[in-house]
Design an enzyme around this catalytic site. Structure first.
Site, PDB file in Angstrom:
ATOM      1  N   ASN A  11     -60.318 -24.250  51.612  1.00 55.02           N
ATOM      2  CA  ASN A  11     -58.944 -24.756  51.662  1.00 55.02           C
ATOM      3  C   ASN A  11     -58.794 -26.247  51.368  1.00 55.02           C
ATOM      4  O   ASN A  11     -57.763 -26.673  50.862  1.00 55.02           O
ATOM      5  CB  ASN A  11     -58.354 -24.434  53.047  1.00 55.02           C
ATOM      6  CG  ASN A  11     -57.106 -25.230  53.319  1.00 55.02           C
ATOM      7  OD1 ASN A  11     -56.035 -24.899  52.824  1.00 55.02           O
ATOM      8  ND2 ASN A  11     -57.222 -26.313  54.077  1.00 55.02           N
TER       9      ASN A  11
ATOM     10  N   TYR B 263     -54.480 -32.248  39.175  1.00 55.29           N
ATOM     11  CA  TYR B 263     -54.220 -31.256  40.231  1.00 55.29           C
ATOM     12  C   TYR B 263     -54.048 -29.853  39.651  1.00 55.29           C
ATOM     13  O   TYR B 263     -54.800 -28.943  40.031  1.00 55.29           O
ATOM     14  CB  TYR B 263     -53.024 -31.698  41.085  1.00 55.29           C
ATOM     15  CG  TYR B 263     -52.792 -30.767  42.260  1.00 55.29           C
ATOM     16  CD1 TYR B 263     -53.720 -30.678  43.295  1.00 55.29           C
ATOM     17  CD2 TYR B 263     -51.657 -29.973  42.332  1.00 55.29           C
ATOM     18  CE1 TYR B 263     -53.522 -29.814  44.375  1.00 55.29           C
ATOM     19  CE2 TYR B 263     -51.446 -29.114  43.397  1.00 55.29           C
ATOM     20  CZ  TYR B 263     -52.383 -29.030  44.418  1.00 55.29           C
ATOM     21  OH  TYR B 263     -52.187 -28.175  45.467  1.00 55.29           O
TER      22      TYR B 263
ATOM     23  N   LYS C 298     -56.618 -26.540  39.896  1.00 59.03           N
ATOM     24  CA  LYS C 298     -56.230 -25.231  40.458  1.00 59.03           C
ATOM     25  C   LYS C 298     -56.369 -24.105  39.413  1.00 59.03           C
ATOM     26  O   LYS C 298     -56.653 -22.964  39.776  1.00 59.03           O
ATOM     27  CB  LYS C 298     -54.815 -25.302  41.038  1.00 59.03           C
ATOM     28  CG  LYS C 298     -54.689 -26.277  42.219  1.00 59.03           C
ATOM     29  CD  LYS C 298     -55.617 -25.927  43.399  1.00 59.03           C
ATOM     30  CE  LYS C 298     -55.358 -26.786  44.633  1.00 59.03           C
ATOM     31  NZ  LYS C 298     -56.247 -26.465  45.759  1.00 59.03           N
TER      32      LYS C 298
HETATM   33  P1  NAD Z   1     -53.252 -31.577  53.850  1.00 64.48           P
HETATM   34  O1  NAD Z   1     -53.389 -32.861  53.137  1.00 64.48           O
HETATM   35  O2  NAD Z   1     -52.256 -31.467  54.968  1.00 64.48           O
HETATM   36  O3  NAD Z   1     -54.693 -31.121  54.418  1.00 64.48           O
HETATM   37  C1  NAD Z   1     -55.818 -31.202  53.584  1.00 64.48           C
HETATM   38  C2  NAD Z   1     -57.039 -30.881  54.375  1.00 64.48           C
HETATM   39  O4  NAD Z   1     -58.167 -31.135  53.531  1.00 64.48           O
HETATM   40  C3  NAD Z   1     -57.194 -31.753  55.619  1.00 64.48           C
HETATM   41  O5  NAD Z   1     -57.718 -30.971  56.675  1.00 64.48           O
HETATM   42  C4  NAD Z   1     -58.222 -32.799  55.187  1.00 64.48           C
HETATM   43  O6  NAD Z   1     -59.042 -33.237  56.255  1.00 64.48           O
HETATM   44  C5  NAD Z   1     -59.054 -32.018  54.176  1.00 64.48           C
HETATM   45  N1  NAD Z   1     -59.668 -32.930  53.220  1.00 64.48           N
HETATM   46  C6  NAD Z   1     -59.043 -33.793  52.399  1.00 64.48           C
HETATM   47  N2  NAD Z   1     -59.979 -34.495  51.712  1.00 64.48           N
HETATM   48  C7  NAD Z   1     -61.193 -34.045  52.127  1.00 64.48           C
HETATM   49  C8  NAD Z   1     -62.538 -34.359  51.800  1.00 64.48           C
HETATM   50  N3  NAD Z   1     -62.839 -35.294  50.888  1.00 64.48           N
HETATM   51  N4  NAD Z   1     -63.531 -33.688  52.423  1.00 64.48           N
HETATM   52  C9  NAD Z   1     -63.243 -32.748  53.342  1.00 64.48           C
HETATM   53  N5  NAD Z   1     -62.006 -32.396  53.689  1.00 64.48           N
HETATM   54  C10 NAD Z   1     -60.996 -33.046  53.089  1.00 64.48           C
HETATM   55  O7  NAD Z   1     -53.024 -30.496  52.736  1.00 64.48           O
HETATM   56  P2  NAD Z   1     -52.305 -29.076  52.738  1.00 64.48           P
HETATM   57  O8  NAD Z   1     -50.941 -29.284  52.191  1.00 64.48           O
HETATM   58  O9  NAD Z   1     -52.493 -28.375  54.012  1.00 64.48           O
HETATM   59  O10 NAD Z   1     -53.160 -28.368  51.583  1.00 64.48           O
HETATM   60  C11 NAD Z   1     -54.236 -27.499  51.850  1.00 64.48           C
HETATM   61  C12 NAD Z   1     -54.585 -26.781  50.565  1.00 64.48           C
HETATM   62  O11 NAD Z   1     -53.422 -26.099  50.080  1.00 64.48           O
HETATM   63  C13 NAD Z   1     -55.025 -27.712  49.428  1.00 64.48           C
HETATM   64  O12 NAD Z   1     -56.054 -27.098  48.689  1.00 64.48           O
HETATM   65  C14 NAD Z   1     -53.758 -27.841  48.587  1.00 64.48           C
HETATM   66  O13 NAD Z   1     -54.064 -28.143  47.248  1.00 64.48           O
HETATM   67  C15 NAD Z   1     -53.161 -26.462  48.742  1.00 64.48           C
HETATM   68  N6  NAD Z   1     -51.725 -26.375  48.492  1.00 64.48           N
HETATM   69  C16 NAD Z   1     -50.830 -27.023  49.284  1.00 64.48           C
HETATM   70  C17 NAD Z   1     -49.467 -26.906  49.009  1.00 64.48           C
HETATM   71  C18 NAD Z   1     -48.413 -27.580  49.860  1.00 64.48           C
HETATM   72  O14 NAD Z   1     -47.221 -27.568  49.492  1.00 64.48           O
HETATM   73  N7  NAD Z   1     -48.747 -28.155  50.987  1.00 64.48           N
HETATM   74  C19 NAD Z   1     -49.042 -26.127  47.924  1.00 64.48           C
HETATM   75  C20 NAD Z   1     -49.992 -25.487  47.142  1.00 64.48           C
HETATM   76  C21 NAD Z   1     -51.329 -25.607  47.433  1.00 64.48           C
END
Ligand code: NAD
Length: 249
Positions: free
Chosen positions: A92, A157, A161
């Protein structure tokens, strides 16, 4: 019977946002969970908050650098030693990007690819032999709706993906013989810290363009992870499941 009773899961980026919701949903469905984060402090905080909700939940934390294969391999072995096995990997952790091409620093592009693609590959590579030895497992990768549409800035990005979808479909074909299923969840705009920080008018504008009329909640994305990780999805592999309210951009 709970959907993940008796299973052991690893969730990367489990300290907040979608990852935290996945950890919680897995625990609620009876799994034991190893939560990986980027810093010990945030890992400890996430575990304390989960334990405050339910002291019986079996959750363990670590913070390997996901962009260092050696550290990932060691961390997966530590989970195996701690829990005895690994049935599920939720890949994730990820970062987004908004830079226009003209201003894009190539090192910033590499940084996104390192975490969003290389780390997904590293975690799958480290966990697959463990799953194979046990007779199978389920890997669920976090992609995004931008892996279908692209986006108008921060090209690393969507590129990352699209690559996650490619890894998902290819590893599903490669690992099927070992009973390891590999799928991806494609969230749309989801109410994590990033969205919560946006002005309400902007969230309203985004929501108006979504057929379901609202952004998604992290728990709704987590539900898709539970299903794909579970034995209910035993004949599903190589799938990319959108959880985006039918967003089209
Ligand atoms: P967020 O920024 O709230 O959380 C990201 C998580 O990744 C955190 O727990 C952080 O500690 C961890 N992380 C970041 N950099 C890191 C590193 N270098 N090493 C280890 N861990 C690391 O993000 P989110 O919105 O919860 O997104 C989670 C996933 O969902 C991501 O892959 C993101 O691309 C994807 N996503 C999110 C959305 C959205 O709208 N929030 C939409 C589509 C996809």
């Amino acid at each position: 019977m709970k959907m993940l009773e008796g299973k052991v899961a690893v969730v990367t980026g489990g300290t907040r946002g979608i990852g935290y919701a996945i950890v919680k949903a897995f625990l609620e469905e009876g799994a034991k969970v190893a939560l990986f984060g980027s810093r010990q402090e945030t890992v400890d905080k996430a575990i304390a908050s989960l334990k405050a909700e339910n002291a019986a939940w079996d959750v363990y934390g670590d913070c390997p650098s996901l962009t260092d294969y050696k550290q990932v391999e060691e961390a997966m072995q530590k989970v195996k030693t701690h829990f005895g096995k690994i049935d599920i990997l939720a890949n994730n952790a990820g970062v987004s990007a908004r830079e226009p091409l003209y201003d894009y620093d190539p090192s910033a592009f590499d940084k996104v690819m390192d975490l969003n693609v290389n780390a997904v590959f590293y975690c799958a590579k480290a966990v697959a032999p463990i799953m194979k030895e046990q007779g199978g497992g389920s890997i669920v990768n976090t992609s995004s709706m931008v892996s279908i549409y692209g986006q108008s800035a921060g090209c690393a990005y969507p590129a990352s993906k699209f690559a996650v979808n490619g890894l998902t479909k290819s590893l599903a074909r490669e690992l099927g013989k070992d009973n390891i299923r590999v799928n991806a969840v494609l969230p749309g705009v989801t109410r994590t810290d990033m969205v919560a920080a946006l002005p309400p008018e902007m969230v309203a504008r985004i929501s108006a363009g979504i057929p379901l009329g609202r952004v998604g909640e992290p728990e709704e994305v987590a539900n898709a992870f539970v299903f794909l990780a579970s034995d209910k999805a035993s004949y599903i592999t190589g799938a990319t499941l959108s959880v985006d309210g039918a967003t089209q951009v």
